[in-house]
Write a protein that holds these residues in place. Structure first.
Motif, PDB file in Angstrom:
ATOM      1  N   MET A  45      10.036  41.372  16.509  1.00 18.37           N
ATOM      2  CA  MET A  45       9.116  41.503  17.628  1.00 18.37           C
ATOM      3  C   MET A  45       9.484  42.801  18.350  1.00 18.37           C
ATOM      4  O   MET A  45      10.603  42.941  18.856  1.00 18.37           O
ATOM      5  CB  MET A  45       9.245  40.319  18.581  1.00 18.37           C
ATOM      6  CG  MET A  45       8.273  40.355  19.755  1.00 18.37           C
ATOM      7  SD  MET A  45       6.539  40.170  19.236  1.00 18.37           S
ATOM      8  CE  MET A  45       6.532  38.420  18.766  1.00 18.37           C
ATOM      9  N   VAL A  46       8.545  43.753  18.361  1.00 17.69           N
ATOM     10  CA  VAL A  46       8.858  45.100  18.837  1.00 17.69           C
ATOM     11  C   VAL A  46       7.932  45.484  19.978  1.00 17.69           C
ATOM     12  O   VAL A  46       6.716  45.281  19.916  1.00 17.69           O
ATOM     13  CB  VAL A  46       8.727  46.133  17.691  1.00 17.69           C
ATOM     14  CG1 VAL A  46       9.042  47.534  18.191  1.00 17.69           C
ATOM     15  CG2 VAL A  46       9.656  45.758  16.539  1.00 17.69           C
ATOM     16  N   LEU A  47       8.512  46.068  21.021  1.00 17.64           N
ATOM     17  CA  LEU A  47       7.746  46.607  22.141  1.00 17.64           C
ATOM     18  C   LEU A  47       7.745  48.123  22.060  1.00 17.64           C
ATOM     19  O   LEU A  47       8.803  48.759  22.021  1.00 17.64           O
ATOM     20  CB  LEU A  47       8.376  46.164  23.466  1.00 17.64           C
ATOM     21  CG  LEU A  47       7.871  46.881  24.731  1.00 17.64           C
ATOM     22  CD1 LEU A  47       6.386  46.646  24.947  1.00 17.64           C
ATOM     23  CD2 LEU A  47       8.689  46.458  25.943  1.00 17.64           C
ATOM     24  N   ASP A  48       6.538  48.718  22.025  1.00 18.41           N
ATOM     25  CA  ASP A  48       6.376  50.164  22.141  1.00 18.41           C
ATOM     26  C   ASP A  48       5.996  50.431  23.591  1.00 18.41           C
ATOM     27  O   ASP A  48       4.873  50.151  24.021  1.00 18.41           O
ATOM     28  CB  ASP A  48       5.295  50.653  21.176  1.00 18.41           C
ATOM     29  CG  ASP A  48       5.214  52.168  21.104  1.00 18.41           C
ATOM     30  OD1 ASP A  48       5.973  52.843  21.820  1.00 18.41           O
ATOM     31  OD2 ASP A  48       4.382  52.687  20.330  1.00 18.41           O
ATOM     32  N   LEU A  49       6.919  50.966  24.362  1.00 18.11           N
ATOM     33  CA  LEU A  49       6.765  51.122  25.809  1.00 18.11           C
ATOM     34  C   LEU A  49       6.342  52.550  26.140  1.00 18.11           C
ATOM     35  O   LEU A  49       6.993  53.509  25.744  1.00 18.11           O
ATOM     36  CB  LEU A  49       8.085  50.792  26.498  1.00 18.11           C
ATOM     37  CG  LEU A  49       8.120  50.842  28.019  1.00 18.11           C
ATOM     38  CD1 LEU A  49       7.123  49.877  28.640  1.00 18.11           C
ATOM     39  CD2 LEU A  49       9.539  50.543  28.515  1.00 18.11           C
ATOM     40  N   GLY A  50       5.230  52.684  26.890  1.00 17.16           N
ATOM     41  CA  GLY A  50       4.644  53.998  27.107  1.00 17.16           C
ATOM     42  C   GLY A  50       4.032  54.491  25.810  1.00 17.16           C
ATOM     43  O   GLY A  50       4.234  55.630  25.389  1.00 17.16           O
ATOM     44  N   ALA A  51       3.254  53.619  25.178  1.00 21.59           N
ATOM     45  CA  ALA A  51       2.797  53.839  23.796  1.00 21.59           C
ATOM     46  C   ALA A  51       1.753  54.928  23.650  1.00 21.59           C
ATOM     47  O   ALA A  51       1.482  55.378  22.539  1.00 21.59           O
ATOM     48  CB  ALA A  51       2.253  52.522  23.227  1.00 21.59           C
ATOM     49  N   GLY A  52       1.133  55.357  24.751  1.00 21.96           N
ATOM     50  CA  GLY A  52       0.117  56.398  24.657  1.00 21.96           C
ATOM     51  C   GLY A  52      -1.052  55.974  23.794  1.00 21.96           C
ATOM     52  O   GLY A  52      -1.551  54.853  23.900  1.00 21.96           O
ATOM     53  N   THR A  53      -1.467  56.866  22.913  1.00 24.44           N
ATOM     54  CA  THR A  53      -2.595  56.570  22.023  1.00 24.44           C
ATOM     55  C   THR A  53      -2.150  55.880  20.734  1.00 24.44           C
ATOM     56  O   THR A  53      -2.972  55.627  19.854  1.00 24.44           O
ATOM     57  CB  THR A  53      -3.347  57.865  21.658  1.00 24.44           C
ATOM     58  OG1 THR A  53      -2.460  58.751  20.972  1.00 24.44           O
ATOM     59  CG2 THR A  53      -3.895  58.553  22.900  1.00 24.44           C
ATOM     60  N   GLY A  54      -0.848  55.596  20.622  1.00 23.80           N
ATOM     61  CA  GLY A  54      -0.364  54.857  19.456  1.00 23.80           C
ATOM     62  C   GLY A  54       0.166  55.710  18.326  1.00 23.80           C
ATOM     63  O   GLY A  54       0.264  55.235  17.196  1.00 23.80           O
ATOM     64  N   LYS A  55       0.551  56.962  18.626  1.00 24.54           N
ATOM     65  CA  LYS A  55       1.069  57.840  17.574  1.00 24.54           C
ATOM     66  C   LYS A  55       2.278  57.226  16.864  1.00 24.54           C
ATOM     67  O   LYS A  55       2.360  57.239  15.638  1.00 24.54           O
ATOM     68  CB  LYS A  55       1.446  59.200  18.165  1.00 24.54           C
ATOM     69  CG  LYS A  55       0.278  60.118  18.467  1.00 24.54           C
ATOM     70  CD  LYS A  55      -0.282  60.708  17.193  1.00 24.54           C
ATOM     71  CE  LYS A  55      -1.304  61.777  17.467  1.00 24.54           C
ATOM     72  NZ  LYS A  55      -1.820  62.406  16.232  1.00 24.54           N
TER      73      LYS A  55
END
Length: 255
Positions: A45-55
């Motif tokens: 289970m992963v959190l991408d924090l401040g993910a922007g547009t998903g690059k």
């Protein structure tokens, strides 16, 4: 929720499309870093924090089926949702992560941590991480050993104002942290290959502190960038350009 820095809230809201087309992806070695240093697999289970547009979110999705993205800028979050509909995209920021305690195996901040680097943010990331979980901080950094890349830096630096920047190093102030092991650094070389309009013009016109400028100032910056492309011996007449970057990736473990 504390206010987002004006350069980010205004600039990224206005330039989400240019950001998506102009920003580089990440070196293939970054996938090995995600697997090996952050111990991420299919069931993580992963959190991408401040993910922007998903690059970088897209990179994580290549090896993990459970990804949550948190992004406070509406236009960027909407772009991410359109590109990666399988990802749960939430409105939130680093000091108010909308997740329960000890709910994720890894927190990743790609091209973002310098915007919110603080003890409060690090404490919040530690809160949502399970003991033994991983923290990953990753940036693509322009390789200024190339003279025309250094020329671009000289051109844009006067417009930075007080916008947080990775290279200034202020983001390191919350470390060492009582919640994490010491940061470990890995570096990877890569290039962003494409048309000059994408890898140079859209790349830098999407920079938060440039996109937040007035239309007249933006037009002048774009003119200067185009003049550089048209006149520099390594760039003029080239249909495709390879823009050199160094990816700098930091990892730590939740104690």
């Amino acid at each position: 929720m504390p206010p987002i820095h004006k350069s980010a809230s205004t600039g990224y809201q206005k330039s989400a499309d240019k950001y998506q087309s102009g920003r580089p992806g990440y070196a293939s070695a970054s996938l090995d870093w995600v697997r090996d240093k952050l111990a991420i697999g299919k069931q993580s289970m992963v959190l991408d924090l401040g993910a922007g547009t998903g690059k970088f979110t897209e990179r994580i999705c290549a090896i993990c089926d459970h990804v949550i993205a948190v992004e406070p800028v509406t236009a960027m979050r909407h772009t991410l949702q359109q590109t990666l509909p399988q990802v749960e995209a939430l409105d939130g920021d680093a000091t108010h992560i909308p997740l329960p305690d000890e709910s994720v195996d890894a927190v990743i901040c790609a091209q973002a941590f310098h915007w919110f680097a603080s003890d409060e943010a690090v404490n919040e990331m530690a809160r949502v991480l399970r003991p033994g979980g991983k923290l990953g901080l990753i940036w693509n950094v322009r390789d200024e050993r190339t003279d025309w890349v250094a020329a671009i830096t000289r051109l844009i630096t006067p417009y930075e104002g007080d916008a947080p920047r990775y290279y200034k190093g202020d983001w390191k102030k919350p470390f060492p942290s009582p919640h994490f092991t010491p940061l470990e650094l890995q570096r990877f070389d890569q290039t962003h290959d494409g048309l000059a309009d994408d890898v140079i013009i859209n790349r830098f016109m999407s920079a938060s502190f440039i996109a937040a400028q007035s239309e007249a100032v933006q037009a002048d910056i774009e003119r200067q960038l185009r003049e550089l492309v048209a006149s520099h011996k390594a760039l003029k007449g080239k249909e495709h350009i390879s823009f050199p970057y160094v990816t700098e990736a930091y990892s730590a473990t939740r104690l």
